[in-house]
Design a protein around this motif. Sequence first.
Motif, PDB file in Angstrom:
ATOM      1  N   ALA A   1       0.856  -1.189   0.000  1.00 49.18           N
ATOM      2  CA  ALA A   1       0.000   0.000   0.000  1.00 49.18           C
ATOM      3  C   ALA A   1       0.888   1.233   0.000  1.00 49.18           C
ATOM      4  O   ALA A   1       2.060   1.164   0.363  1.00 49.18           O
TER       5      ALA A   1
ATOM      6  N   VAL B   1       0.846   5.195   1.502  1.00 50.39           N
ATOM      7  CA  VAL B   1       0.216   6.178   2.372  1.00 50.39           C
ATOM      8  C   VAL B   1       0.671   7.550   1.878  1.00 50.39           C
ATOM      9  O   VAL B   1       1.870   7.835   1.841  1.00 50.39           O
ATOM     10  N   THR B   2      -0.280   8.389   1.465  1.00 48.33           N
ATOM     11  CA  THR B   2       0.015   9.716   0.928  1.00 48.33           C
ATOM     12  C   THR B   2      -0.445  10.767   1.923  1.00 48.33           C
ATOM     13  O   THR B   2      -1.606  10.769   2.340  1.00 48.33           O
ATOM     14  N   PHE B   3       0.473  11.647   2.284  1.00 49.20           N
ATOM     15  CA  PHE B   3       0.171  12.699   3.246  1.00 49.20           C
ATOM     16  C   PHE B   3      -0.284  13.952   2.514  1.00 49.20           C
ATOM     17  O   PHE B   3       0.309  14.335   1.501  1.00 49.20           O
TER      18      PHE B   3
ATOM     19  N   GLU C   1      -6.399  14.082   6.677  1.00 52.66           N
ATOM     20  CA  GLU C   1      -5.853  12.774   7.023  1.00 52.66           C
ATOM     21  C   GLU C   1      -5.092  12.194   5.832  1.00 52.66           C
ATOM     22  O   GLU C   1      -5.451  12.423   4.682  1.00 52.66           O
ATOM     23  N   PRO C   2      -4.069  11.395   6.093  1.00 56.97           N
ATOM     24  CA  PRO C   2      -3.385  10.700   5.005  1.00 56.97           C
ATOM     25  C   PRO C   2      -4.346   9.737   4.313  1.00 56.97           C
ATOM     26  O   PRO C   2      -5.266   9.209   4.938  1.00 56.97           O
ATOM     27  N   THR C   3      -4.129   9.521   3.028  1.00 55.68           N
ATOM     28  CA  THR C   3      -4.932   8.551   2.279  1.00 55.68           C
ATOM     29  C   THR C   3      -4.102   7.298   2.046  1.00 55.68           C
ATOM     30  O   THR C   3      -2.872   7.351   1.979  1.00 55.68           O
ATOM     31  N   VAL C   4      -4.791   6.180   1.902  1.00 55.44           N
ATOM     32  CA  VAL C   4      -4.118   4.907   1.675  1.00 55.44           C
ATOM     33  C   VAL C   4      -4.608   4.336   0.346  1.00 55.44           C
ATOM     34  O   VAL C   4      -5.815   4.262   0.110  1.00 55.44           O
ATOM     35  N   SER C   5      -3.664   3.965  -0.502  1.00 56.40           N
ATOM     36  CA  SER C   5      -3.976   3.337  -1.791  1.00 56.40           C
ATOM     37  C   SER C   5      -3.341   1.960  -1.805  1.00 56.40           C
ATOM     38  O   SER C   5      -2.143   1.809  -1.539  1.00 56.40           O
ATOM     39  N   ASP C   6      -4.147   0.951  -2.108  1.00 57.41           N
ATOM     40  CA  ASP C   6      -3.618  -0.402  -2.201  1.00 57.41           C
ATOM     41  C   ASP C   6      -2.822  -0.572  -3.481  1.00 57.41           C
ATOM     42  O   ASP C   6      -3.102   0.083  -4.490  1.00 57.41           O
TER      43      ASP C   6
END
Length: 145
Positions: A54, A56-58, A65-70
């Motif tokens: 994954a 994690v983009t800040f 909030e940071p986003t999470v991309s699989d």
Amino acid sequence: MARYMLVLKYDEAVAMATPPDPAVFEEMGRFNTAMVDAGVLLAGEGLAPSAQGAVVTFPEGDGDEPTVSDGPFSEARELIGGFWILKVESLDEAVSWARRAPFRTGERIEVRRVTEAEDFEGIAPEGVLEQEAELRERAEQQHGG
């Protein structure tokens, strides 16, 4: 002595399309053994494909909030496939080890010095450097170092 990280970079799509030759595993074993025998290898690992990870983009703005991309990380042409951490005398010595790695098909090894607390003396507050030293010591104790 300084610590250097050798970072293996490769094109994951190309690697997935052509499985590695079994001989590469034997060559990698000899390479890793040579570094252990020389007393320079502190750590080294390969990484699973990006489909199993994954990102994690800040955010750029405050409060978001940071986003999470699989994974897989299809937008990245070049990914980290593995790493080694060596303790050697110089950048030249680290590069010498990197040149011996058993890769020949477009992979790249980036060689970077690992920073030490001393690199930030006069920049970071003294209390932060002391806390960092304490945390490193605690982590080493926890992991039998």
